[in-house]
Scaffold this active site. Structure first.
Site, mmCIF file in Angstrom:
data_model
loop_
_atom_site.group_PDB
_atom_site.id
_atom_site.type_symbol
_atom_site.label_atom_id
_atom_site.label_comp_id
_atom_site.label_asym_id
_atom_site.label_seq_id
_atom_site.Cartn_x
_atom_site.Cartn_y
_atom_site.Cartn_z
ATOM 1 N N ARG A 35 -7.422 2.250 -0.205
ATOM 2 C CA ARG A 35 -6.892 3.450 0.471
ATOM 3 C C ARG A 35 -6.554 4.553 -0.522
ATOM 4 O O ARG A 35 -6.718 5.714 -0.230
ATOM 5 C CB ARG A 35 -5.624 3.077 1.257
ATOM 6 N N ARG A 36 -6.065 4.196 -1.707
ATOM 7 C CA ARG A 36 -5.587 5.235 -2.643
ATOM 8 C C ARG A 36 -6.749 5.778 -3.469
ATOM 9 O O ARG A 36 -7.206 5.136 -4.419
ATOM 10 C CB ARG A 36 -4.494 4.656 -3.560
ATOM 11 N N ASP A 60 -9.387 1.985 4.695
ATOM 12 C CA ASP A 60 -8.295 1.119 5.132
ATOM 13 C C ASP A 60 -8.949 -0.041 5.884
ATOM 14 O O ASP A 60 -9.514 0.159 6.965
ATOM 15 C CB ASP A 60 -7.353 1.919 6.050
ATOM 16 N N VAL A 61 -8.875 -1.244 5.326
ATOM 17 C CA VAL A 61 -9.588 -2.379 5.940
ATOM 18 C C VAL A 61 -9.022 -2.750 7.316
ATOM 19 O O VAL A 61 -9.672 -3.481 8.071
ATOM 20 C CB VAL A 61 -9.616 -3.637 5.025
ATOM 21 N N ASN A 87 -10.783 -8.986 -1.147
ATOM 22 C CA ASN A 87 -9.588 -9.123 -1.986
ATOM 23 C C ASN A 87 -8.389 -8.338 -1.452
ATOM 24 O O ASN A 87 -7.235 -8.718 -1.698
ATOM 25 C CB ASN A 87 -9.949 -8.633 -3.403
ATOM 26 N N TYR A 153 3.361 -14.385 5.522
ATOM 27 C CA TYR A 153 2.377 -14.226 4.451
ATOM 28 C C TYR A 153 1.614 -15.542 4.247
ATOM 29 O O TYR A 153 0.384 -15.554 4.172
ATOM 30 C CB TYR A 153 3.046 -13.783 3.141
ATOM 31 N N LYS A 157 -2.470 -16.461 4.675
ATOM 32 C CA LYS A 157 -3.342 -17.052 3.653
ATOM 33 C C LYS A 157 -3.870 -18.425 4.103
ATOM 34 O O LYS A 157 -4.963 -18.833 3.712
ATOM 35 C CB LYS A 157 -2.596 -17.126 2.312
ATOM 36 N N GLY A 184 -2.180 -18.911 -7.840
ATOM 37 C CA GLY A 184 -0.711 -18.932 -7.817
ATOM 38 C C GLY A 184 -0.234 -17.569 -8.297
ATOM 39 O O GLY A 184 -0.800 -16.539 -7.919
ATOM 40 N N PHE A 190 1.586 -6.762 -6.683
ATOM 41 C CA PHE A 190 1.864 -7.590 -5.506
ATOM 42 C C PHE A 190 3.360 -7.651 -5.149
ATOM 43 O O PHE A 190 3.745 -7.428 -3.995
ATOM 44 C CB PHE A 190 1.305 -8.996 -5.774
HETATM 45 P P1 NDP Z 1 -2.117 -5.489 -5.803
HETATM 46 O O1 NDP Z 1 -1.009 -4.971 -4.959
HETATM 47 O O2 NDP Z 1 -2.131 -5.126 -7.246
HETATM 48 O O3 NDP Z 1 -3.526 -5.065 -5.165
HETATM 49 C C1 NDP Z 1 -3.758 -5.106 -3.777
HETATM 50 C C2 NDP Z 1 -4.977 -4.276 -3.466
HETATM 51 O O4 NDP Z 1 -5.222 -4.343 -2.050
HETATM 52 C C3 NDP Z 1 -4.797 -2.809 -3.820
HETATM 53 O O5 NDP Z 1 -5.975 -2.339 -4.422
HETATM 54 C C4 NDP Z 1 -4.595 -2.136 -2.470
HETATM 55 O O6 NDP Z 1 -5.150 -0.822 -2.504
HETATM 56 C C5 NDP Z 1 -5.445 -3.036 -1.567
HETATM 57 N N1 NDP Z 1 -5.073 -2.925 -0.164
HETATM 58 C C6 NDP Z 1 -3.917 -3.261 0.445
HETATM 59 N N2 NDP Z 1 -3.948 -2.950 1.735
HETATM 60 C C7 NDP Z 1 -5.182 -2.405 1.965
HETATM 61 C C8 NDP Z 1 -5.815 -1.874 3.111
HETATM 62 N N3 NDP Z 1 -5.198 -1.821 4.308
HETATM 63 N N4 NDP Z 1 -7.080 -1.385 2.986
HETATM 64 C C9 NDP Z 1 -7.697 -1.408 1.785
HETATM 65 N N5 NDP Z 1 -7.154 -1.901 0.678
HETATM 66 C C10 NDP Z 1 -5.897 -2.379 0.762
HETATM 67 O O7 NDP Z 1 -2.084 -7.066 -5.620
HETATM 68 P P2 NDP Z 1 -3.081 -8.243 -6.107
HETATM 69 O O8 NDP Z 1 -4.151 -7.736 -6.972
HETATM 70 O O9 NDP Z 1 -2.195 -9.318 -6.610
HETATM 71 O O10 NDP Z 1 -3.657 -8.707 -4.694
HETATM 72 C C11 NDP Z 1 -5.025 -8.928 -4.438
HETATM 73 C C12 NDP Z 1 -5.172 -10.132 -3.541
HETATM 74 O O11 NDP Z 1 -4.750 -11.283 -4.230
HETATM 75 C C13 NDP Z 1 -4.357 -10.071 -2.246
HETATM 76 O O12 NDP Z 1 -5.154 -10.558 -1.194
HETATM 77 C C14 NDP Z 1 -3.201 -11.024 -2.531
HETATM 78 O O13 NDP Z 1 -2.677 -11.573 -1.350
HETATM 79 C C15 NDP Z 1 -3.897 -12.053 -3.385
HETATM 80 N N6 NDP Z 1 -3.045 -12.889 -4.215
HETATM 81 C C16 NDP Z 1 -2.179 -12.340 -5.130
HETATM 82 C C17 NDP Z 1 -1.408 -13.170 -5.915
HETATM 83 C C18 NDP Z 1 -0.393 -12.635 -6.877
HETATM 84 O O14 NDP Z 1 0.502 -13.393 -7.293
HETATM 85 N N7 NDP Z 1 -0.477 -11.374 -7.286
HETATM 86 C C19 NDP Z 1 -1.538 -14.635 -5.840
HETATM 87 C C20 NDP Z 1 -2.467 -15.090 -4.843
HETATM 88 C C21 NDP Z 1 -3.206 -14.244 -4.087
HETATM 89 P P3 NDP Z 1 -4.578 0.475 -1.769
HETATM 90 O O15 NDP Z 1 -3.087 0.342 -1.698
HETATM 91 O O16 NDP Z 1 -5.060 1.592 -2.649
HETATM 92 O O17 NDP Z 1 -5.250 0.472 -0.437
HETATM 93 C C1 8X3 Z 2 0.730 -14.749 -3.906
HETATM 94 C C2 8X3 Z 2 1.340 -15.926 -4.548
HETATM 95 O O1 8X3 Z 2 3.187 -17.681 -4.308
HETATM 96 O O2 8X3 Z 2 3.832 -15.347 -4.180
HETATM 97 O O3 8X3 Z 2 -0.157 -15.125 -2.916
HETATM 98 O O4 8X3 Z 2 2.682 -16.363 -2.376
HETATM 99 S S1 8X3 Z 2 2.811 -16.338 -3.819
#
Ligand code: NDP
Ligand code: 8X3
Length: 253
Positions: A35-36, A60-61, A87, A153, A157, A184, A190
């Site tokens: 989105r950004r 926006d997905v 992702n 959440y 997942k 993890g 996040f």
């Molecule tokens: P970030 O917050 O750094 O990145 C999340 C990304 O998702 C951003 O690029 C954001 O972009 C995008 N996003 C969120 N909502 C939307 C939307 N509605 N449409 C399009 N894009 C969207 O977090 P992570 O990199 O950690 O997260 C990536 C994935 O990994 C997620 O699915 C998360 O659940 C998963 N995950 C993360 C973990 C962690 O500990 N960090 C562990 C396990 C899984 P923008 O805001 O620009 O749209």
């Molecule tokens: C992100 C990892 O453990 O915070 O999916 O849910 S946790």
């Protein structure tokens, strides 16, 4: 990987941005969505990639019609997506379920489940008709183990995990591959997003721990994407050495 078209959702930050880098370095063509818009451009500018090998999509997905239009109106050199990395995702809040915030719930369910489904629904038919493709869903340890306050959440997942399994079954008889990569603790934006911009609270999540980096996760995703075409890695769970389960973390003082 040379000239394979890789579509990455949530490419403006964290794991998605790290995937952009590793696939760009391997010669892939990238469609980066989020989105950004400025953040997407920053990611694009940081990559060592010719301009004709990158296509940015403000998307926006959660918006099904926008996803449909984005996929159906891709310029012709970008239509044949080889790898879809679902992702984009987020957590919102850590409230007890019975005190949870409805908007937080909607946002997580709409993004993590419905957004992933929309992309899959619009991209996979092309993969099936071309007899080639790979869907890589980013799940989480939270899809395997529920933790206090994780409720919705973790539910999203767990749904990603079930959807990946279901998609694999439904694609049986085609060469299209399906993988769920389930990390993890990874230090990204996040936790900041989870705590609605409370950076101090977000920082505490990683205090005294050596978490995974986005590059660690991208490395595993890239490995899954580069196996021989008859090999399907169904699921990978990865976590830091400092973590043993969703709730068991070793913190140094
Ligand atoms: P970030 O917050 O750094 O990145 C999340 C990304 O998702 C951003 O690029 C954001 O972009 C995008 N996003 C969120 N909502 C939307 C939307 N509605 N449409 C399009 N894009 C969207 O977090 P992570 O990199 O950690 O997260 C990536 C994935 O990994 C997620 O699915 C998360 O659940 C998963 N995950 C993360 C973990 C962690 O500990 N960090 C562990 C396990 C899984 P923008 O805001 O620009 O749209
Ligand atoms: C992100 C990892 O453990 O915070 O999916 O849910 S946790």
């Amino acid at each position: 990987m040379q000239n394979q078209i890789v579509f990455i959702t949530g490419a403006s930050s964290g794991i998605g941005a790290a995937c952009a880098k590793i696939f760009a370095d391997a010669g892939a063509k990238l469609i980066l969505a989020a989105r950004r818009w400025e953040r997407l451009q920053e990611v694009a500018n940081s990559l060592d990639i010719p301009s004709d090998k990158i296509h940015l999509l403000p998307l926006d997905v959660c918006d099904r019609l926008a996803v449909e239009s984005a996929i159906n109106n891709l310029p012709s050199p970008w239509c044949n997506i080889d790898i879809l990395i679902n992702n984009a995702g987020l957590s919102r809040g850590l409230d007890k379920l019975y005190q949870g915030d409805f908007q937080d719930w909607e946002e997580m369910i709409d993004t993590n489940i419905k957004g992933l489904l929309y992309l899959t629904r619009y991209v996979v038919p092309g993969m099936v008709s071309r007899n080639s493709g790979h869907v890589i869903n980013i799940g989480s340890i939270a899809g395997h183990q529920t933790y206090p306050g994780g409720n919705v959440y973790c539910g999203t997942k767990a749904a990603v995990r079930a959807i990946s399994e279901g998609l694999k079954q439904d694609l049986l008889g085609t060469p299209v591959r399906v993988t769920s990569v389930d990390p993890g603790m990874v230090e990204t934006e996040f936790s900041e997003v989870r705590f609605h911009g409370d950076t101090e609270r977000a920082k505490k999540v990683y205090e005294g721990v050596k978490p995974l980096t986005p590059d660690d996760v991208a490395d595993v995703i890239f490995f899954c994407a580069t196996r021989a075409s008859h090999v399907n890695i169904n699921e990978v769970v990865l976590m830091p050495v400092d973590q043993a389960s969703a709730t068991l973390v070793n913190r140094r003082k």
